[in-house]
Scaffold this motif. Structure first.
Motif, PDB file in Angstrom:
ATOM      1  N   GLU A 244       0.907  -1.099   0.010  1.00  0.00           N
ATOM      2  CA  GLU A 244       0.058  -0.055   0.146  1.00  0.00           C
ATOM      3  C   GLU A 244       0.877   1.397   0.216  1.00  0.00           C
ATOM      4  O   GLU A 244       0.716   2.137  -0.755  1.00  0.00           O
ATOM      5  CB  GLU A 244      -0.870   0.044   1.072  1.00  0.00           C
ATOM      6  N   LEU A 245       1.764   1.239   0.912  1.00  0.00           N
ATOM      7  CA  LEU A 245       2.643   2.427   0.824  1.00  0.00           C
ATOM      8  C   LEU A 245       3.626   2.554  -0.290  1.00  0.00           C
ATOM      9  O   LEU A 245       3.724   3.709  -0.731  1.00  0.00           O
ATOM     10  CB  LEU A 245       3.694   2.294   2.241  1.00  0.00           C
ATOM     11  N   ALA A 246       3.987   1.529  -0.827  1.00  0.00           N
ATOM     12  CA  ALA A 246       4.719   1.338  -2.203  1.00  0.00           C
ATOM     13  C   ALA A 246       3.926   2.119  -3.394  1.00  0.00           C
ATOM     14  O   ALA A 246       4.578   2.621  -4.084  1.00  0.00           O
ATOM     15  CB  ALA A 246       5.226   0.055  -2.466  1.00  0.00           C
TER      16      ALA A 246
ATOM     17  N   ALA B 148       1.591   4.076  -3.044  1.00  0.00           N
ATOM     18  CA  ALA B 148       1.624   5.429  -2.767  1.00  0.00           C
ATOM     19  C   ALA B 148       2.673   6.216  -3.340  1.00  0.00           C
ATOM     20  O   ALA B 148       2.686   7.495  -3.616  1.00  0.00           O
ATOM     21  CB  ALA B 148       1.193   5.850  -1.237  1.00  0.00           C
ATOM     22  N   ALA B 149       3.925   5.448  -3.014  1.00  0.00           N
ATOM     23  CA  ALA B 149       5.275   6.462  -3.368  1.00  0.00           C
ATOM     24  C   ALA B 149       5.300   6.277  -4.984  1.00  0.00           C
ATOM     25  O   ALA B 149       6.391   6.997  -5.093  1.00  0.00           O
ATOM     26  CB  ALA B 149       6.393   5.458  -2.543  1.00  0.00           C
ATOM     27  N   LEU B 150       4.865   5.536  -5.694  1.00  0.00           N
ATOM     28  CA  LEU B 150       5.007   5.459  -7.184  1.00  0.00           C
ATOM     29  C   LEU B 150       5.093   6.663  -7.764  1.00  0.00           C
ATOM     30  O   LEU B 150       5.709   7.070  -8.566  1.00  0.00           O
ATOM     31  CB  LEU B 150       4.051   4.628  -7.648  1.00  0.00           C
ATOM     32  N   GLU B 151       4.034   7.353  -7.415  1.00  0.00           N
ATOM     33  CA  GLU B 151       3.658   8.676  -8.019  1.00  0.00           C
ATOM     34  C   GLU B 151       4.769   9.686  -8.107  1.00  0.00           C
ATOM     35  O   GLU B 151       5.115  10.192  -8.844  1.00  0.00           O
ATOM     36  CB  GLU B 151       2.387   9.349  -7.741  1.00  0.00           C
ATOM     37  N   THR B 152       5.183   9.789  -6.562  1.00  0.00           N
ATOM     38  CA  THR B 152       6.214  10.570  -6.493  1.00  0.00           C
ATOM     39  C   THR B 152       7.441  10.166  -6.876  1.00  0.00           C
ATOM     40  O   THR B 152       8.349  10.970  -7.325  1.00  0.00           O
ATOM     41  CB  THR B 152       6.502  10.705  -4.685  1.00  0.00           C
ATOM     42  N   LEU B 153       7.836   8.951  -6.954  1.00  0.00           N
ATOM     43  CA  LEU B 153       8.975   8.437  -7.385  1.00  0.00           C
ATOM     44  C   LEU B 153       9.080   8.678  -9.061  1.00  0.00           C
ATOM     45  O   LEU B 153      10.100   8.874  -9.820  1.00  0.00           O
ATOM     46  CB  LEU B 153       9.127   6.710  -7.151  1.00  0.00           C
TER      47      LEU B 153
ATOM     48  N   CYS C 255      10.735  -2.320  -3.438  1.00  0.00           N
ATOM     49  CA  CYS C 255       9.286  -2.756  -3.365  1.00  0.00           C
ATOM     50  C   CYS C 255       8.089  -2.134  -4.197  1.00  0.00           C
ATOM     51  O   CYS C 255       7.297  -2.979  -4.907  1.00  0.00           O
ATOM     52  CB  CYS C 255       8.866  -2.769  -2.043  1.00  0.00           C
ATOM     53  N   SER C 256       8.412  -0.509  -4.567  1.00  0.00           N
ATOM     54  CA  SER C 256       7.524  -0.154  -5.522  1.00  0.00           C
ATOM     55  C   SER C 256       7.702  -0.692  -6.879  1.00  0.00           C
ATOM     56  O   SER C 256       6.492  -0.784  -7.591  1.00  0.00           O
ATOM     57  CB  SER C 256       7.923   1.436  -5.481  1.00  0.00           C
TER      58      SER C 256
END
Length: 203
Positions: free
Chosen positions: A21-23, A25-30, A67-68
């Motif tokens: 779930e956190l990964a 959410a991080a994808l857009e920023t990454l 993980c992402s």
């Protein structure tokens, strides 16, 4: 009295689900900032999650990024499975493949840029190498399933091996991606025309 630092963690399956779930959410920023400009703090600032929460679920930035990208690519790798199961002619398979390829380029260019960014970083960062190598193997297998099925529908065998086919498609895809994110309107149409010309030669 010694305490177990992992005693308060949720069960493994819930812990992993939370990591995913956190990964996600991080994808857009990454995808927006790329590897070099992204930190856990930056991701926290651009999401609903705190810096402390990210540190709880991930050892460091490398862990989160691995993980992402694993999660994202696991979805990419099965993108063509339905088409492979239903296509009955070479033309049907080819058109469906080209449509999906164009769709992912238009819908997810940042995610593809992130993948190529991380694959380049793996030349320098040992922390990424095992995951990048595994994803590459799975993408190669996916490519082989598409090309070998195309050849099979024409009563033939692929004229190139798995590694060469993947390298060819990957190289063309990366070139197209660069042109697409550089606002070249002909990038995707050119790729589709080139693949329509090439596939009959490969199987």
């Amino acid at each position: 009295m010694h305490t177990n630092p992992g005693a308060n963690r949720p069960p493994v399956d819930k812990f992993q689900a939370r990591r995913i779930e956190l990964a996600e959410a991080a994808l857009e920023t990454l995808g927006e900032l790329g590897y070099a400009r992204t930190s856990l703090r930056e991701i926290a600032q651009k999401s609903e999650f705190t810096h402390g929460v990210l540190h709880y679920y991930f050892a460091d930035k490398h862990d989160l990024i691995n993980c992402s990208i694993r999660h994202y690519k696991s979805k990419c790798i099965t993108r063509y499975d339905g088409l492979l199961a239903t296509a009955r002619t070479q033309e049907e398979l080819l058109q469906g493949f080209l449509d999906k390829l164009a769709e992912t380029l238009r819908a997810e260019p940042r995610m593809h840029c992130l993948w190529y960014d991380l694959r380049a970083q793996a030349l320098f960062e040992n922390a990424f190498r095992a995951d990048v190598a595994e994803i590459d193997r799975r993408l190669e297998a996916m490519t082989w399933r598409v090309f070998s099925r195309y050849a099979e529908l024409g009563g033939q065998q692929p004229t190139l091996g798995s590694a060469a086919l993947y390298a060819l498609l990957d190289g063309l895809f990366q070139q197209c991606l660069f042109r697409h994110v550089s606002n070249d309107p002909q990038a995707i149409p050119d790729l589709l025309r080139e693949l329509r010309r090439l596939l009959p030669m490969l199987g």
